[in-house]
Scaffold this motif. Structure first.
Motif, PDB file in Angstrom:
ATOM      1  N   GLY A  51       7.329  -0.079  -2.877  1.00 48.63           N
ATOM      2  CA  GLY A  51       6.292  -1.043  -3.205  1.00 48.63           C
ATOM      3  C   GLY A  51       5.796  -1.753  -1.960  1.00 48.63           C
ATOM      4  N   LEU A  52       4.510  -2.050  -1.939  1.00 42.73           N
ATOM      5  CA  LEU A  52       3.899  -2.850  -0.868  1.00 42.73           C
ATOM      6  C   LEU A  52       4.202  -2.303   0.526  1.00 42.73           C
ATOM      7  N   ASN A  53       4.156  -0.968   0.667  1.00 43.69           N
ATOM      8  CA  ASN A  53       4.504  -0.378   1.966  1.00 43.69           C
ATOM      9  C   ASN A  53       3.295  -0.134   2.866  1.00 43.69           C
ATOM     10  N   TYR A  54       2.128  -0.633   2.462  1.00 40.26           N
ATOM     11  CA  TYR A  54       0.958  -0.669   3.343  1.00 40.26           C
ATOM     12  C   TYR A  54       0.507  -2.125   3.415  1.00 40.26           C
ATOM     13  N   ALA A  55       0.346  -2.641   4.616  1.00 41.42           N
ATOM     14  CA  ALA A  55       0.005  -4.055   4.776  1.00 41.42           C
ATOM     15  C   ALA A  55      -1.324  -4.396   4.116  1.00 41.42           C
ATOM     16  N   ASP A  56      -2.309  -3.462   4.186  1.00 41.48           N
ATOM     17  CA  ASP A  56      -3.610  -3.774   3.590  1.00 41.48           C
ATOM     18  C   ASP A  56      -3.511  -3.847   2.063  1.00 41.48           C
ATOM     19  N   HIS A  57      -2.636  -3.020   1.462  1.00 37.90           N
ATOM     20  CA  HIS A  57      -2.446  -3.081   0.013  1.00 37.90           C
ATOM     21  C   HIS A  57      -1.754  -4.379  -0.382  1.00 37.90           C
ATOM     22  N   ALA A  58      -0.737  -4.778   0.398  1.00 38.20           N
ATOM     23  CA  ALA A  58      -0.079  -6.057   0.120  1.00 38.20           C
ATOM     24  C   ALA A  58      -1.087  -7.206   0.197  1.00 38.20           C
ATOM     25  N   LYS A  59      -1.974  -7.122   1.183  1.00 39.39           N
ATOM     26  CA  LYS A  59      -2.970  -8.185   1.363  1.00 39.39           C
ATOM     27  C   LYS A  59      -3.926  -8.258   0.185  1.00 39.39           C
ATOM     28  N   GLU A  60      -4.367  -7.078  -0.330  1.00 41.06           N
ATOM     29  CA  GLU A  60      -5.318  -7.113  -1.444  1.00 41.06           C
ATOM     30  C   GLU A  60      -4.685  -7.661  -2.712  1.00 41.06           C
ATOM     31  N   LEU A  61      -3.352  -7.642  -2.773  1.00 46.13           N
ATOM     32  CA  LEU A  61      -2.636  -8.217  -3.905  1.00 46.13           C
ATOM     33  C   LEU A  61      -2.161  -9.642  -3.622  1.00 46.13           C
ATOM     34  N   ALA A  62      -2.567 -10.174  -2.455  1.00 52.07           N
ATOM     35  CA  ALA A  62      -2.210 -11.544  -2.041  1.00 52.07           C
ATOM     36  C   ALA A  62      -0.710 -11.698  -1.793  1.00 52.07           C
TER      37      ALA A  62
END
Length: 250
Positions: A51-62
């Protein structure tokens, strides 16, 4: 080399690409993709997902990227093949795709050092690990209904030998929904790369041949509706096609 599995005329067959068609390895029979039922490209063992292993994906999910790999397990019931159907429950508001590079372990090991980690990889394939936001209790601990539903993870169609992928950490990932590009990224943007994941997992358990590591997804997840055709493609690996159906499937 690329290899996969299909169901045709009442039996499971090993298959390989033959131009725009496929070839059954044992008999040499050439068929169109649509003439067979696709299976996951092999019978996998333990299924790990990130889970959340791409920084940009983590960012889009806040969210902030995790400080150590956020790993959860999946059951074999979740896997389905290329050109399969994945059900969308009638009561959900947001179900999204997740294009992921999947790493197939080929050699057993425990406490594998980072420098030797890729020596334990047999090959790579493509996974689309759908998630339903409505069911999510906590992004840091996805619950069973989010990631362990039947047929929620199309995979394949091919496993590509590790020797044929010179740099798995610089591959383009693209997802289209009904032909429209909705997600793009590169594997180099992982928070924890493949070697780090193998080192981490093997630090407390033995990795075995047939284990599978889904390495996470980049930003760009979008809601998928019944009837949508979702295509996840990873450069040099495979093009995985899937269709959303009204759930539950029979």
């Amino acid at each position: 080399m690329k290899r996969g599995r299909v169901w045709w005329q009442g039996a499971v067959h090993a298959a390989e690409p033959a131009g725009q068609a496929i070839r059954l390895i044992e008999s040499g029979t050439v068929l169109q993709e649509t003439e067979v039922r696709w299976l996951p490209p092999m019978a996998f063992r333990t299924l790990f997902a990130l889970g959340l292993n791409y920084a940009d994906h983590a960012k889009e999910l806040a969210f902030k990227p995790p400080s150590e790999p956020l790993v959860f397990l999946k059951g074999p019931n979740t896997l389905t093949g290329h050109r399969s159907l994945t059900p969308r429950p009638a009561d959900v508001r947001f179900m999204h795709h997740e294009c992921e590079l999947a790493v197939v372990i080929g050699r057993a090991g425990k406490r594998i050092p980072r420098a030797q980690a890729l020596e334990h990889v047999a090959g790579y394939t493509v996974a689309n690990d759908y998630a339903i936001r409505d069911y999510l209790e906590n992004y840091e601990r996805p619950n069973l209904r989010v990631k362990n539903r039947d047929a929620c993870t199309p995979i394949g169609p091919w496993i590509v030998d590790a020797a044929d992928v010179p740099d798995p950490m610089d591959l383009a990932l693209t997802t289209t929904v009904n032909g429209r590009v909705v997600q793009q990224g590169r594997t180099r943007d992982m928070v924890f790369d493949i070697a780090a994941l193998i080192e981490h997992l093997s630090s407390f358990m033995t990795l075995s041949p047939g284990d599978l590591i889904l390495t996470g997804t980049p930003e760009g997840v979008a809601d998928c509706r019944v009837g949508d055709e979702v295509v996840c493609e990873i450069e040099g690996i495979a093009r995985l096609v899937n269709t959303i159906a009204a759930g539950p499937l029979p």
